[in-house]
Design a protein around this motif. Sequence first.
Motif: not given
Length: 304
Positions: A94-116
């Motif tokens: 996957r390649g995902l776009t949406g942020h307008r500037s540097n992506c400074t932090s990523v974190e997966f949800h503990p279960f389920g197919e999500f991340f922040a």
Amino acid sequence: MAKRGYKLQEFVAHSGNVNCLSIGKKARRLFLTGGEDNKVNLWAIGKPNSLMSLCGHTSPVESVAFDSAETLVLGGASSGVIKLWDLEEAKMVRGLTGHRSNCTSVEFHPFGEFFASGSMDTNLKIWDIRKKGCIHTYKGHTRSISTIRFTPDGRWVVSGGYDNIVKVWDLTAGKLLHDFKFHENHIRSIDFHPLEFLLATGSADRTVKFWDLETFELIGSTRPEATGVRSITFHPDGRTLFCGLDDSLKVYSWEPVICHDSIDMGWSTLSDLCIHEGKLLGCSYYQNSVGVWVSDISVFITIT
């Protein structure tokens, strides 16, 4: 007397500077690094060579994360683009776009197919891996987001920023629950107590603060240390919190807040801590090198 904190290994991790690092919390043997060379590299603690180099970004990598199974990897770049890799298939999915500037932090949800993800654009975004897109954007920080953590039950996400504020967001209601505003510098690390509804936040203001997540009250704060707080982690038994500073490791309990021990460590920019088999592991970076540090903490398990 033997030195209580020591360097296990040091090696060149990237062809350019290392920007970010994250230890996998499942086996506590793997870690990720992201660098100015646009790559995410996978390492095993104690091994000098990378297990895998994940390519696809065209700008420096500024944030990395494993999912809970340690089979998926996220890398956020200075372009704002986020890439998702599958380690078992050794490919980018996957390649995902949406942020307008540097992506400074990523974190997966503990279960389920999500991340922040958090960005210098001040937005916190929630992504659905299956739908391949952003499903919610939380606005409220006034400066760059520096760190993100989901609560262990997966109902809330907590973000800390360069605006010195910690925000608690309710994922099901899709709204802000609370602001914690008592830090005087940006937030560097967040951790949840393993057994109680308690949050700890570490800041460049050189303090750790403890918050009750039922009442949203501040229940304690450490005295300002000599240097900023880099990374914090609760012991799995919940009795103590380990706090990595710029040059040392401190061991705290709370209610009341007491510092039980201090260990000099020679790490440079400490990026992540974890506890494994009675030992604390810390990973730091300096320029293009990574250091892995160890301290025997089995002595603290008796603290009540």
